[in-house]
Design an enzyme around this catalytic site. Structure first.
Site, PDB file in Angstrom:
ATOM      1  N   GLY A  74      39.191  41.809  37.497  1.00  5.22           N
ATOM      2  CA  GLY A  74      39.290  41.915  36.139  1.00  5.22           C
ATOM      3  C   GLY A  74      38.355  42.566  35.631  1.00  5.22           C
ATOM      4  CG  ASP A 129      42.314  43.850  34.334  1.00  8.30           C
ATOM      5  OD1 ASP A 129      42.680  42.381  34.113  1.00  8.30           O
ATOM      6  OD2 ASP A 129      41.052  43.253  33.996  1.00  8.30           O
ATOM      7  CG  ASP A 170      48.530  37.448  38.292  1.00  5.60           C
ATOM      8  OD1 ASP A 170      47.278  35.913  37.936  1.00  5.60           O
ATOM      9  OD2 ASP A 170      48.644  36.895  36.819  1.00  5.60           O
ATOM     10  CG  LEU A 171      42.046  38.179  39.092  1.00  2.00           C
ATOM     11  CD1 LEU A 171      41.548  36.603  38.270  1.00  2.00           C
ATOM     12  CD2 LEU A 171      41.762  38.213  40.250  1.00  2.00           C
ATOM     13  CE  LYS A 176      31.898  43.972  33.749  1.00  2.00           C
ATOM     14  NZ  LYS A 176      31.866  43.110  32.050  1.00  2.00           N
ATOM     15  CG  HIS A 196      33.149  32.966  30.607  1.00  2.00           C
ATOM     16  ND1 HIS A 196      31.969  33.210  30.270  1.00  2.00           N
ATOM     17  CD2 HIS A 196      34.113  33.858  31.158  1.00  2.00           C
ATOM     18  CE1 HIS A 196      32.983  33.944  29.738  1.00  2.00           C
ATOM     19  NE2 HIS A 196      33.734  34.539  30.179  1.00  2.00           N
TER      20      HIS A 196
END
EC number: 2.1.1.-
Length: 363
Positions: free
Chosen positions: A195, A221, A250-251, A266, A270
């Site tokens: 990301g 990313d 994509d993650l 980073k 969240h």
């Protein structure tokens, strides 16, 4: 014995405090007028139009092709909170204030991008669905506006997408000096930033003395982001270090992450709920090289009953991303369920918003 004058003085103080409290609550209640007014001024690029000069509302309205009287009332309102200054002698003539002058700069590394992001109409509107989000337990800010996720909105609104990723870049620019003071990345041969947006973190590491021995930097990313990076490079960005490359993916797709002995994330976790964070950690565990490390750069929420910006970010996370800001205990709970253990938790002393959690695989 308490005199009548003392009683009167205490009563006056109580009444004054009550008036202040009422005014404060009203100010909170009408806060949307300030954010919407700012959003409107940014939409019309008023700070840029004013430049270093004074201009009349008539002149501005002719340029913008908007109603002069309503534009005046907008700028007059913003001038009461220090955004723009109305001429003391001539009505309807405005110039940039110290605050609005800051809004003229929206370069990719400028913190001002965050102001544009936070005051965007879709971001403001998403908070109209905070109650629905609280009721059902999942993010309603985007779906209630017809978007499957915030990422779909970013894909459709290129300007908002640019402000979002430029905001991430500015956060990195603010923090990189402190990061490099505490972490020597020369101990790793390969680093993947999951990301990584514009790649600012990896590029900064590569330029520093604490990244000279690293052989490979990979910025991972979404295709939307990586494609925009390519456009930016085609538009004049100089070719960067040959050790640097980018991967568009994509993650959460089935393919593995690029193998490396160091992963950085980073302000990524969240934006996701605990289950998705665990999914990412599980995938990293399958790609990380022996004795590798993971560095999580994120908020660790701390004070109670005190003004603290991450708590406002927390509401943004639940409304728009199904994510959350986490306390130290909440982070520990997640990692206990993951293939990783916590080696170090470092609350960076010079950082306004970030802490570092260093992880390694459990034995």
């Amino acid at each position: 014995m308490i005199s009548n004058s003392d009683c009167d003085e205490n009563l006056i103080k109580q009444q004054q405090q009550e008036i202040q409290d009422k005014n404060f609550l009203i100010d909170v209640a009408i806060g949307y007028t300030k954010s919407n007014a700012l959003s409107c001024a940014l939409k019309y690029k008023i700070p840029q139009l004013l430049e270093d000069k004074s201009k009349s509302c008539k002149e501005l309205s002719e340029i913008l092709k908007v109603n002069c009287d309503n534009l005046y009332r907008l700028l007059r309102t913003l001038s009461t909170i220090g955004i723009f200054i109305e001429d003391e002698v001539e009505d309807g003539v405005f110039r940039n204030s110290r605050l609005s002058n800051l809004l003229r700069n929206s370069n990719s590394d400028s913190w001002v991008n965050n102001v544009y992001l936070q005051s965007h109409p879709n971001v403001i509107q998403s908070f109209m669905y905070l109650d629905k989000t609280i009721e059902c337990g999942t993010s309603q800010g985007m779906t209630s506006q017809g978007f499957s996720s915030a990422w779909e909105l970013f894909e459709k609104d290129k300007s908002l997408n640019a402000h979002f990723h430029n905001t991430m870049t500015s956060f990195t620019s603010d923090e990189i000096k402190t990061i490099l003071e505490y972490i020597d990345f020369n101990q790793y041969k390969s680093i993947v930033d999951l990301g990584g947006s514009s790649g600012e973190l990896l590029k900064s590491i590569a330029k520093s003395s604490r990244g000279q021995l690293v052989e490979s930097f990979i910025n991972f990313d979404l295709p939307l982001v990586i494609n925009q990076n390519k456009v930016n490079n085609e538009n004049g960005a100089a070719e960067f270090d040959k050790r640097y490359s980018e991967v568009a993916s994509d993650l959460f797709v089935d393919s593995d992450y690029p193998s490396a002995d160091c992963y950085t994330l980073k302000f990524i976790f969240h934006m996701f709920n605990d289950d998705k964070v665990l999914t990412i950690l599980d995938k990293i565990s399958k790609s990380i090289k022996p004795n590798g490390k993971v560095y999580v750069f994120d908020h660790i929420v701390q004070p109670k009953n005190q003004p603290y910006a991450p708590f406002y970010f927390d509401l943004q996370m639940i409304v728009n991303f199904n994510g959350k800001e986490r306390s130290q205990n909440e982070w520990k709970t997640i990692f206990e369920k993951s293939p990783f253990k916590i080696d170090t938790i470092l609350i960076l002393p010079d950082s306004k918003r970030m802490s570092v959690i260093e992880l390694s695989l459990k034995q």
